[in-house]
Scaffold this motif. Sequence first.
Motif, short mmCIF file in Angstrom:
data_model
loop_
_atom_site.label_atom_id
_atom_site.label_comp_id
_atom_site.label_asym_id
_atom_site.label_seq_id
_atom_site.Cartn_x
_atom_site.Cartn_y
_atom_site.Cartn_z
N TYR A 40 60.31 2.71 24.65
CA TYR A 40 60.54 3.49 23.44
C TYR A 40 62.00 3.92 23.38
CZ TYR A 40 55.45 3.78 23.47
OH TYR A 40 54.12 3.47 23.49
N PRO A 71 63.19 -0.48 23.48
CA PRO A 71 62.24 -0.21 22.39
C PRO A 71 61.99 -1.42 21.51
CG PRO A 71 64.40 0.60 21.81
CD PRO A 71 64.53 0.08 23.21
N SER A 162 54.74 6.69 16.15
CA SER A 162 54.02 6.03 17.24
C SER A 162 52.60 5.69 16.81
CB SER A 162 53.97 6.92 18.49
OG SER A 162 53.15 8.06 18.25
N GLY A 186 61.00 5.52 15.76
CA GLY A 186 60.99 6.45 16.89
C GLY A 186 61.01 7.88 16.43
#
Length: 322
Positions: A40, A71, A162, A186
């Motif tokens: 991430y 990520p 997410s 993110g």
Amino acid sequence: MTSLFRLARRLAALPLAFALTAGALAQGYPNRPIKIVIAYPPGQSTDIATRYFAAKLSAALHEGVVVENRPGAFGNIGTAYAARATPDGYTLIMGASGTHAMNPALYDNIGFDAEKDFDPIVATAFIPMVISVHPSLGVQTLPELIKLARSRPDKVDVALPSVTAQLVLEMIRRQNVPLFSIKYKGSGEAMTALLGNQVPVLIDTVAASRAQFGRIKPLAVTSAKAMTALPEIRPVAEQGLEGFSVVAWNALMAPRGTPVEVRERLATEMRKILALPETAKALHELGFEPAPPMDYAQLVAWLRSERQTNAEIIRSAGMKAD
């Protein structure tokens, strides 16, 4: 016959030679920096916690432990990279509920097998989510947000950074609450959108949201009970959605095939770190709850249960990967 006998002896000696090599590796481990992959971006909850543990583990092992963010594709890119890494204990991954329990049920081809490609080392933290709003929305509680959404169908958007945030939203939407998703790469991007009032609602981890609680309004946490460090934020389950509980998690893992002795060394040091009162305090301040101690067999069984449970929820909620 003599040559066959010699060949048989050489073949028989291979497992012993491998065991001796693995043992020697473990005795000298580590002798160079260790890398922990995070699938991430910086600022995501997994990134925040991993940097704390990396510093502690580096001190315990007397060797550098660095964090590498890789990520993309909701964690699939970095996790696939870690799955293909040499299984020698020098490349690890901080696994997450998104990558190792949810993505396998969301994507047809994620580039790795969450169970077969990794060996777990230790569960580190549970990560409650929080539902927050921009102050201009004018709501102070989750029931008020639900009432507003029902009065304004198709109007209230939610920022999601997410797949765990998406799961929370889907479970709320099943209660006849018309909220609509806007997905971000993110936590940083999603929070920027909320602070700029481009999106009025955000679902993200407490860890990634807490620093902005003075500028945004947290309405509810998604854990079954209130968090130790934030008792004033009531759980969703206490605000009209009885039985509601969605908690993300992290677990340190190694590529499958990493020598047992190496994994045990890492597990031993991590358990010592997790047992420190200062670690519990740090995790609470960061917005986490420490994971309960589990031995290897318990950890494997728990991870398998998490994958099965999340797959069932995803199917019943009709969640789709975009």
